[in-house]
Scaffold this active site. Structure first.
Site, PDB file in Angstrom:
ATOM      1  CE1 TYR A   1      45.667  30.999  48.456  1.00  0.00           C
ATOM      2  CE2 TYR A   1      46.165  33.018  47.430  1.00  0.00           C
ATOM      3  CZ  TYR A   1      45.175  32.159  47.768  1.00  0.00           C
ATOM      4  OH  TYR A   1      43.995  32.289  47.376  1.00  0.00           O
TER       5      TYR A   1
ATOM      6  CD  GLU B   1      46.116  36.597  42.850  1.00  0.00           C
ATOM      7  OE1 GLU B   1      46.056  35.857  41.615  1.00  0.00           O
ATOM      8  OE2 GLU B   1      45.712  36.180  44.123  1.00  0.00           O
TER       9      GLU B   1
ATOM     10  CG  HIS C   1      39.117  36.366  40.026  1.00  0.00           C
ATOM     11  ND1 HIS C   1      39.361  36.555  41.214  1.00  0.00           N
ATOM     12  CD2 HIS C   1      39.968  35.326  39.667  1.00  0.00           C
ATOM     13  CE1 HIS C   1      39.954  35.663  41.944  1.00  0.00           C
ATOM     14  NE2 HIS C   1      40.520  34.901  40.935  1.00  0.00           N
TER      15      HIS C   1
ATOM     16  CD  GLU D   1      42.406  35.003  46.079  1.00  0.00           C
ATOM     17  OE1 GLU D   1      43.192  34.322  45.966  1.00  0.00           O
ATOM     18  OE2 GLU D   1      41.476  35.551  45.082  1.00  0.00           O
TER      19      GLU D   1
ATOM     20  CG  ASN E   1      44.480  37.927  46.888  1.00  0.00           C
ATOM     21  OD1 ASN E   1      43.504  38.133  47.627  1.00  0.00           O
ATOM     22  ND2 ASN E   1      43.873  37.591  45.372  1.00  0.00           N
TER      23      ASN E   1
ATOM     24  NE  ARG F   1      38.296  39.634  46.102  1.00  0.00           N
ATOM     25  CZ  ARG F   1      39.343  38.739  45.516  1.00  0.00           C
ATOM     26  NH1 ARG F   1      39.870  37.599  46.284  1.00  0.00           N
ATOM     27  NH2 ARG F   1      39.764  38.936  44.374  1.00  0.00           N
TER      28      ARG F   1
HETATM   29  O1  IFM Z   1      42.484  30.012  42.574  1.00  0.00           O
HETATM   30  C1  IFM Z   1      43.373  31.075  42.876  1.00  0.00           C
HETATM   31  C2  IFM Z   1      42.482  32.545  42.736  1.00  0.00           C
HETATM   32  O2  IFM Z   1      41.884  32.508  41.517  1.00  0.00           O
HETATM   33  C3  IFM Z   1      43.592  33.656  42.631  1.00  0.00           C
HETATM   34  N1  IFM Z   1      44.537  33.582  44.005  1.00  0.00           N
HETATM   35  C4  IFM Z   1      45.116  32.359  44.188  1.00  0.00           C
HETATM   36  C5  IFM Z   1      44.137  31.396  44.151  1.00  0.00           C
HETATM   37  C6  IFM Z   1      44.958  29.976  44.513  1.00  0.00           C
HETATM   38  O3  IFM Z   1      45.831  29.660  43.719  1.00  0.00           O
END
Ligand code: IFM
Length: 453
Positions: free
Chosen positions: A304, A166, A121, A360, A302, A77
């Site tokens: 985290y 995002e 992006h 992500e 995405n 990606r």
């Molecule tokens: O690096 C970023 C990415 O560009 C978008 N999502 C989160 C990642 C980590 O912060």
């Protein structure tokens, strides 16, 4: 630990974004982007760095593709830098920029790596920003033209297209608190920016359908289109009703504000009421919501970590403040909370039963090359292992999860953190630009080969 296996055809991938890796910021006719402008403004990036060179992927992409092939990744990606193709946002095409992506896509396909292409992006052509950027509705129309060009130029060779990455970050951090490009603090325009991003998504989906793309690979499914949202779970800091409401509001701003229009064709009422009191009202024209809610083919997620929220009236946007993480963290200060994957996927599934992808997932840790030349990133391996296990849990509970993309293929420019955060499976030496596989890259290669952990 027991082993975990994934359905046949599960798409193991890695992810990057143009500004974070390409460099060559003004080469071959590329136009200036809002991130070029922001990084060239003193004081905006933590370590004073820029993406001018970044990982120099623009010149070293053959090496990066070869690395992915050696890792066995099934999909990659990446994003197209809009100003590399349209230096001023539209009309004039830069053929050298087009060639760059054409060569990259062809090389990936030769290695049997599926290109997954994100159109936006965050690197808007500065020329469009000079006309108001995403506050100006016209930018959504320009985006649709750019998308149409990309579909007609590369479309059949790209099985998965992503309109936006995002949009929340582009709107709230770019135009709200000003930490991201274009670095504005125009809180009253933030919802209009978010709306125009979503509108541009819907217009691009229309262009995609009109282009009637057909797979270049006989027998393979035809190209599909979706969007990538950041979906992080929001938990209240206590059971006090004020904190519970605070978590609902931050979830509303970060997650529901994008999920509801895309899947239900409306903005969440509670959030519209909340924002109206802060004089934040999106400029919505008749028919926009239908365009935004046009059917898509998949949703990218995405995620985290989770966010724990406490009510705080001083917060400008949602009246909530994040409290300290309740466990170990990554170098970003984000709590290591593997269940974020499961909770985010369940949240998405509450809105749609479309195929989902974790587009992500990954972590930054402090690391350096050991004297023996290796990088023993056991913490990243543990992070990925535990997050991948949550993917399996979601699949077992009925989620149609089709793939998992590690952020990121290689250490890169982490926006306003500059080069201080290393998310890569591959270590980038920013002095020499030499790439070195971390132990996690070898580990991921084995995960892919075994289709499981
Ligand atoms: O690096 C970023 C990415 O560009 C978008 N999502 C989160 C990642 C980590 O912060």
């Amino acid at each position: 630990m027991t082993s975990i296996h994934f359905p046949d055809g599960f798409l193991w991938g890695t992810a990057t974004a143009a500004y974070q890796i390409e460099g060559a910021w003004d080469e071959d006719g590329k136009g200036e982007s809002i991130w070029d402008r922001l990084c060239h403004t003193p004081g905006m990036i933590a370590d004073g760095s820029t993406g001018d060179v970044a990982c120099d992927h623009y010149h070293r992409w053959p090496e990066d593709v070869a690395s992915m092939a050696a890792m066995g990744v099934k999909a990659y990606r990446f994003s197209i830098a809009w100003p590399r193709i349209f230096p001023t946002g539209g009309v004039q095409v830069e053929p050298r920029g087009v060639d760059f992506y054409r060569r990259l896509i062809a090389a990936l396909r030769e290695q049997d790596i599926q290109p997954v292409v994100t159109l936006y992006h965050w690197d808007l052509p500065q020329a469009l920003q000079d006309r108001g950027g995403w506050i100006n509705r016209d930018t959504a129309l320009r985006f649709a033209e750019y998308a149409d060009f990309a579909f007609r130029t590369f479309g059949n060779d790209v099985p998965l297209w992503v309109t936006h990455n995002e949009p929340l970050i582009a709107a709230f951090f770019g135009y709200g608190n000003g930490t991201n490009a274009p670095g504005l603090r125009r809180s009253r325009d933030v919802l209009t920016v978010g709306h125009h991003l979503l509108l541009s998504h819907g217009l691009a989906v229309q262009a995609f359908r009109a282009a009637r793309l057909r797979s270049a690979t006989p027998g393979a499914p035809d190209p599909r289109i979706g969007i990538v949202l950041m979906i992080w779970p929001h938990h209240p800091a206590s059971r006090h009703p004020r904190d519970v409401a605070a978590a609902q509001r931050s979830d509303g701003a970060m997650n529901r504000l994008f999920l509801e229009p895309l899947f239900h064709g409306r903005y969440p009422d509670d959030m519209l009421r909340h924002f109206r009191r802060r004089l934040m009202v999106p400029r919505v024209a008749p028919g926009d919501m239908e365009i935004i809610a046009a059917p898509i083919d998949f949703l990218g997620v995405n995620t985290y970590t989770r966010l724990i929220q406490r009510a705080d009236p001083r917060d400008l946007f949602v009246g909530a403040r994040q409290v300290d993480p309740r466990g170990p963290t990554t170098a970003m200060g984000w709590e290591i909370y593997p269940s974020c994957i499961y909770e985010a996927l369940m949240k998405a599934r509450a809105y749609t039963d479309l195929p989902l992808y974790i587009t992500e997932s990954g972590a930054a840790f402090e690391e350096r090359i050991d004297p023996d030349g290796g990088i023993a990133d056991a913490d990243r391996i543990a992070y990925l292992r535990d997050h991948i296990a949550q993917c399996r849990r979601a699949i077992q509970d009925g989620v149609d999860l089709r793939g998992y993309f590690v952020w990121s293929l290689l250490d890169n420019f982490e926006w306003n953190h500059g080069f201080s955060q290393r998310f890569g499976l591959i270590f980038t030496d920013y002095g020499t630009l030499k790439r070195t596989w971390k132990r996690s890259a070898y580990w991921y290669r084995d995960v892919i080969a075994e289709n499981g952990v």
